[in-house]
Write a protein that holds these residues in place. Structure first.
Motif, PDB file in Angstrom:
ATOM      1  N   HIS A 172       0.230  -1.269   0.058  1.00  0.00           N
ATOM      2  CA  HIS A 172       0.340   0.366  -0.121  1.00  0.00           C
ATOM      3  C   HIS A 172       0.733   1.294   0.068  1.00  0.00           C
ATOM      4  CE1 HIS A 172      -3.788  -2.091   0.721  1.00  0.00           C
ATOM      5  NE2 HIS A 172      -3.044  -2.752   1.359  1.00  0.00           N
ATOM      6  N   TYR A 173       0.607   2.046  -0.438  1.00  0.00           N
ATOM      7  CA  TYR A 173       1.153   3.466  -0.880  1.00  0.00           C
ATOM      8  C   TYR A 173       0.147   4.429  -0.578  1.00  0.00           C
ATOM      9  CZ  TYR A 173       5.216   0.683  -3.031  1.00  0.00           C
ATOM     10  OH  TYR A 173       6.442   0.100  -3.474  1.00  0.00           O
ATOM     11  N   GLY A 174       0.602   5.887   0.111  1.00  0.00           N
ATOM     12  CA  GLY A 174      -0.482   6.786  -0.211  1.00  0.00           C
ATOM     13  C   GLY A 174       0.138   7.576  -1.671  1.00  0.00           C
ATOM     14  N   HIS A 175      -0.362   8.022  -1.758  1.00  0.00           N
ATOM     15  CA  HIS A 175      -0.544   9.239  -3.690  1.00  0.00           C
ATOM     16  C   HIS A 175       1.007  10.282  -2.856  1.00  0.00           C
ATOM     17  CE1 HIS A 175      -2.400  12.659  -5.982  1.00  0.00           C
ATOM     18  NE2 HIS A 175      -1.239  11.731  -5.969  1.00  0.00           N
ATOM     19  N   GLY A 176       1.079  10.651  -1.910  1.00  0.00           N
ATOM     20  CA  GLY A 176       2.058  10.971  -2.086  1.00  0.00           C
ATOM     21  C   GLY A 176       3.343  10.928  -2.151  1.00  0.00           C
ATOM     22  N   GLN A 177       3.482   9.263  -1.806  1.00  0.00           N
ATOM     23  CA  GLN A 177       4.668   8.099  -1.671  1.00  0.00           C
ATOM     24  C   GLN A 177       5.389   8.169  -3.454  1.00  0.00           C
ATOM     25  OE1 GLN A 177       3.246   5.332   0.993  1.00  0.00           O
ATOM     26  NE2 GLN A 177       4.288   6.677   2.873  1.00  0.00           N
ATOM     27  N   VAL A 178       4.192   8.111  -3.878  1.00  0.00           N
ATOM     28  CA  VAL A 178       4.694   8.281  -6.019  1.00  0.00           C
ATOM     29  C   VAL A 178       4.599   8.470  -6.837  1.00  0.00           C
ATOM     30  CG1 VAL A 178       3.190   7.118  -7.595  1.00  0.00           C
ATOM     31  CG2 VAL A 178       2.422   6.996  -5.413  1.00  0.00           C
ATOM     32  N   PRO A 179       6.310   8.172  -7.174  1.00  0.00           N
ATOM     33  CA  PRO A 179       6.986   8.854  -7.791  1.00  0.00           C
ATOM     34  C   PRO A 179       6.596   9.650  -8.984  1.00  0.00           C
ATOM     35  CG  PRO A 179       7.871   6.629  -7.832  1.00  0.00           C
ATOM     36  CD  PRO A 179       6.553   6.714  -7.008  1.00  0.00           C
ATOM     37  N   GLU A 180       6.881  10.917  -9.357  1.00  0.00           N
ATOM     38  CA  GLU A 180       6.973  12.126  -9.736  1.00  0.00           C
ATOM     39  C   GLU A 180       5.264  12.664  -9.699  1.00  0.00           C
ATOM     40  OE1 GLU A 180       5.851   9.845 -13.933  1.00  0.00           O
ATOM     41  OE2 GLU A 180       7.288   9.310 -14.151  1.00  0.00           O
ATOM     42  N   ASN A 181       4.748  12.230  -8.375  1.00  0.00           N
ATOM     43  CA  ASN A 181       3.847  13.353  -7.554  1.00  0.00           C
ATOM     44  C   ASN A 181       4.028  14.504  -6.648  1.00  0.00           C
ATOM     45  OD1 ASN A 181       0.617  12.033  -8.650  1.00  0.00           O
ATOM     46  ND2 ASN A 181       2.292  10.160  -9.009  1.00  0.00           N
ATOM     47  N   ARG A 182       3.758  15.488  -6.780  1.00  0.00           N
ATOM     48  CA  ARG A 182       3.690  16.358  -5.585  1.00  0.00           C
ATOM     49  C   ARG A 182       2.540  16.585  -4.512  1.00  0.00           C
ATOM     50  NH1 ARG A 182       7.530  15.051  -7.016  1.00  0.00           N
ATOM     51  NH2 ARG A 182       9.655  15.674  -8.371  1.00  0.00           N
ATOM     52  N   HIS A 183       1.643  15.873  -4.554  1.00  0.00           N
ATOM     53  CA  HIS A 183       0.484  15.492  -3.708  1.00  0.00           C
ATOM     54  C   HIS A 183       1.117  14.776  -2.171  1.00  0.00           C
ATOM     55  CE1 HIS A 183      -1.827  15.943  -7.390  1.00  0.00           C
ATOM     56  NE2 HIS A 183      -2.304  16.256  -5.966  1.00  0.00           N
ATOM     57  N   THR A 184       0.843  15.237  -0.754  1.00  0.00           N
ATOM     58  CA  THR A 184       1.053  14.880   0.086  1.00  0.00           C
ATOM     59  C   THR A 184      -0.394  14.157   0.967  1.00  0.00           C
ATOM     60  OG1 THR A 184      -0.607  16.700   1.134  1.00  0.00           O
ATOM     61  CG2 THR A 184       2.523  16.603   0.441  1.00  0.00           C
ATOM     62  N   ASP A 185      -0.959  13.758   0.337  1.00  0.00           N
ATOM     63  CA  ASP A 185      -2.127  13.120   0.614  1.00  0.00           C
ATOM     64  C   ASP A 185      -2.166  11.391   0.526  1.00  0.00           C
ATOM     65  OD1 ASP A 185      -2.481  13.713  -2.526  1.00  0.00           O
ATOM     66  OD2 ASP A 185      -4.194  12.149  -1.799  1.00  0.00           O
ATOM     67  N   PRO A 186      -2.760  10.426   1.671  1.00  0.00           N
ATOM     68  CA  PRO A 186      -4.046  10.482   1.972  1.00  0.00           C
ATOM     69  C   PRO A 186      -3.403  11.709   3.703  1.00  0.00           C
ATOM     70  CG  PRO A 186      -3.250   8.447   2.307  1.00  0.00           C
ATOM     71  CD  PRO A 186      -2.320   8.850   1.604  1.00  0.00           C
TER      72      PRO A 186
END
Length: 281
Positions: A172-186
């Motif tokens: 399981h990964y948070g959105h903020g942990q996905v490469p290329e993304n700059r979000h901080t959620d969840p």
């Protein structure tokens, strides 16, 4: 074959399906809808579930997930089957295939924003919610081989990212942990419900390298395979671990060894004492 559609979820198929990169381990990405901004001193009412369904089946279809989940009621809606990619994370051309990485790459949008108000009560994080229906989503993920682990750690509002971990570990990964993304959620998530007996603390005794290899059949091989899957290193199994040693066992062990930054004879795919200790740590 596991269910392509979460049992009990409302179905709103968008079409426009596309395959995932199945050579990678299966995973789930967690988001929050974050369609409003509340504060501790000025909370805001939660957006109705139906409004988000209309968004993801209309103007927001280009960012639709697999699932929309309401943690207050347990209601779910699904837009893509499990074996298709969805479109809720940034996927830069020529970079990591973020929306496609994994045997499955199930994305869940949690109907939530910080300091949302539901029936007069304010909730700062998803962890504070009743998390109704979470067990069903986790069980569906397990049926696709997703282990109950957070390879980059449980989410916080301070996101960390590792492309190496993303490419080599299922879970399981948070959105903020996905490469290329700059979000901080969840943000902080509920603790996963546990099923079955709790594992005994500490590593079981290492049975010796002679236990593993071509032609070997024993319980230690099965135990090894189960632990590899739990740790997110089971992508080479077509069905699952067994008591008989196979090439899938060796490749999965090698993936784990490479993730320790080992090379050469230390990453030959046959577990030694240190591989065993770290795998069960």
């Amino acid at each position: 074959m596991p269910e392509l559609w979460l049992p009990g979820a409302e179905r709103h198929p968008l079409g426009d399906t596309a395959p995932t990169d199945k050579q990678y381990a299966p995973r789930v990405i967690w988001h929050i809808t974050w369609d409003k901004n509340g504060t501790a001193t000025k909370p805001a009412d939660l957006v109705p579930f139906g409004q988000l369904v209309r968004y993801f089946t209309g103007g927001g279809s280009g960012a639709a997930p697999h699932l929309l989940w309401d943690p207050f009621t347990g209601r779910t809606a699904q837009f893509y089957p499990a074996n298709s990619r969805s479109k809720s994370v940034v996927d830069t051309a020529g970079g990591t295939r973020t929306n496609r990485t994994g045997k499955v790459c199930i994305q869940v949008e949690t109907l939530f924003f910080p300091y949302c108000r539901v029936r007069g009560k304010t909730y700062a994080t998803v962890r504070d919610t009743p998390a109704k229906g979470l067990s069903k989503i986790l069980a569906w993920g397990r049926s696709w081989g997703v282990p109950d682990v957070w390879p980059m750690g449980t989410p916080t509002w301070n996101a960390n990212r590792s492309e190496r971990t993303w490419e080599t570990r299922g879970g399981h990964y948070g959105h903020g942990q996905v490469p290329e993304n700059r979000h901080t959620d969840p943000g902080p998530m509920p603790k996963w419900p546990t099923t079955g007996p709790k594992p005994k603390p500490g590593a079981p005794p290492f049975p010796g390298r002679q236990t593993f290899g071509p032609g070997k059949t024993n319980d230690s091989i099965f135990l090894l395979g189960q632990q590899l899957v739990r740790r997110g290193f089971g992508k080479h199994y077509r069905v699952g671990p067994s008591r008989a040693w196979g090439e899938a066992d060796r490749l999965n062990v090698q993936d784990f060894q490479l993730a320790q930054n080992w090379s050469g004879a230390d990453a030959d795919g046959v577990p030694g004492p240190e591989t065993w200790r770290r795998l069960f740590a």
